[in-house]
Design a protein around this motif. Structure first.
Motif, PDB file in Angstrom:
ATOM      1  N   ARG A   3       9.275 -37.552  41.313  1.00  0.00           N
ATOM      2  CA  ARG A   3      10.279 -36.726  40.743  1.00  0.00           C
ATOM      3  C   ARG A   3      11.401 -36.655  41.340  1.00  0.00           C
ATOM      4  O   ARG A   3      11.548 -36.617  42.738  1.00  0.00           O
ATOM      5  N   PHE A   4      12.606 -36.935  40.795  1.00  0.00           N
ATOM      6  CA  PHE A   4      13.856 -37.024  41.432  1.00  0.00           C
ATOM      7  C   PHE A   4      14.862 -36.094  40.472  1.00  0.00           C
ATOM      8  O   PHE A   4      15.110 -36.372  39.274  1.00  0.00           O
ATOM      9  N   PRO A   5      15.485 -35.245  41.322  1.00  0.00           N
ATOM     10  CA  PRO A   5      16.427 -34.511  40.836  1.00  0.00           C
ATOM     11  C   PRO A   5      17.702 -34.970  40.399  1.00  0.00           C
ATOM     12  O   PRO A   5      18.258 -35.756  41.150  1.00  0.00           O
ATOM     13  N   SER A  33      15.141 -46.537  42.425  1.00  0.00           N
ATOM     14  CA  SER A  33      15.430 -46.833  43.794  1.00  0.00           C
ATOM     15  C   SER A  33      15.037 -45.764  44.758  1.00  0.00           C
ATOM     16  O   SER A  33      14.369 -46.403  45.911  1.00  0.00           O
ATOM     17  N   GLU A  34      14.984 -44.369  44.623  1.00  0.00           N
ATOM     18  CA  GLU A  34      14.572 -43.431  45.586  1.00  0.00           C
ATOM     19  C   GLU A  34      13.014 -43.791  45.632  1.00  0.00           C
ATOM     20  O   GLU A  34      12.402 -43.460  46.591  1.00  0.00           O
ATOM     21  N   TRP A  35      12.435 -43.907  44.388  1.00  0.00           N
ATOM     22  CA  TRP A  35      10.752 -44.267  44.365  1.00  0.00           C
ATOM     23  C   TRP A  35      10.436 -45.091  45.513  1.00  0.00           C
ATOM     24  O   TRP A  35       9.546 -44.963  46.166  1.00  0.00           O
ATOM     25  N   LEU A  72      18.515 -31.787  35.673  1.00  0.00           N
ATOM     26  CA  LEU A  72      17.445 -32.790  35.137  1.00  0.00           C
ATOM     27  C   LEU A  72      16.461 -33.170  36.096  1.00  0.00           C
ATOM     28  O   LEU A  72      16.793 -33.050  37.484  1.00  0.00           O
ATOM     29  N   GLU A  73      15.289 -33.781  35.745  1.00  0.00           N
ATOM     30  CA  GLU A  73      14.272 -34.290  36.614  1.00  0.00           C
ATOM     31  C   GLU A  73      13.810 -35.660  35.864  1.00  0.00           C
ATOM     32  O   GLU A  73      13.467 -35.778  34.824  1.00  0.00           O
ATOM     33  N   VAL A  74      13.850 -36.793  36.658  1.00  0.00           N
ATOM     34  CA  VAL A  74      13.344 -37.946  36.438  1.00  0.00           C
ATOM     35  C   VAL A  74      12.116 -38.105  36.940  1.00  0.00           C
ATOM     36  O   VAL A  74      11.866 -38.059  38.193  1.00  0.00           O
ATOM     37  N   GLU A  75      11.222 -38.319  36.046  1.00  0.00           N
ATOM     38  CA  GLU A  75       9.777 -38.791  36.332  1.00  0.00           C
ATOM     39  C   GLU A  75       9.596 -40.370  36.409  1.00  0.00           C
ATOM     40  O   GLU A  75       9.959 -40.822  35.429  1.00  0.00           O
ATOM     41  N   THR A  76       9.031 -40.940  37.559  1.00  0.00           N
ATOM     42  CA  THR A  76       8.500 -42.143  37.382  1.00  0.00           C
ATOM     43  C   THR A  76       7.242 -42.224  37.683  1.00  0.00           C
ATOM     44  O   THR A  76       6.624 -41.930  38.539  1.00  0.00           O
ATOM     45  N   LEU A  77       6.786 -43.164  36.750  1.00  0.00           N
ATOM     46  CA  LEU A  77       5.140 -43.577  37.083  1.00  0.00           C
ATOM     47  C   LEU A  77       4.845 -44.771  36.561  1.00  0.00           C
ATOM     48  O   LEU A  77       5.344 -45.598  35.646  1.00  0.00           O
TER      49      LEU A  77
END
Length: 134
Positions: A3-5, A33-35, A72-77
């Motif tokens: 999760r990235f805000p 990139s953060e993930w 917002l929140e970005v979810e990466t899976l």
């Protein structure tokens, strides 16, 4: 799941005051990139070795608009992994409400633009992400 805000700034919006469609691609790029950084995948070391990640395909759905000052929140899976390709599902939400959804295919390429294997150490941590969700 990572999760990235993201905060929506005025520069992210269009004349209607909603997030300009292309900026969602920037949001999910930052989150990817953060993930990778949090997983320990060193893209600087990859570059030094002549390897790069490049987006090959994006399938996107714009579901509902985000507006100035939204949090917002970005979810990466991780969806799928092969020797030279990573497929991710990424979602942008505001207070749990889905606003944007994308399936992103990222490939590993050499400096000449040819497909290349993902470095073994990066592939190992990515595989672990796939196992963690099962």
């Amino acid at each position: 799941m990572h999760r990235f805000p993201i905060r929506v700034y005025y520069e992210d919006t269009d004349l209607a005051g909603i997030v300009y469609y292309a900026n969602y691609l920037k949001f999910i790029e930052r989150a990817r990139s953060e993930w990778l950084r949090e997983l320990g995948v060193d893209q600087v070391a990859m570059k030094a070795a002549g390897l790069f990640f490049a987006v090959r395909r994006v399938e996107a759905d714009y579901l509902s608009p985000a507006r100035f000052d939204d949090q917002l929140e970005v979810e990466t899976l991780l969806h799928a992994l092969s020797p030279a390709r990573v497929v991710l599902d990424q979602h942008v939400a505001r207070a749990g409400k889905a606003l944007f959804s994308a399936r992103v295919t990222v490939v590993c390429i050499s400096g000449t633009g040819r497909p290349a294997r993902i470095p073994a150490d990066a592939a190992q941590v990515l595989r672990a992400q796939g196992l963690a969700r099962n």
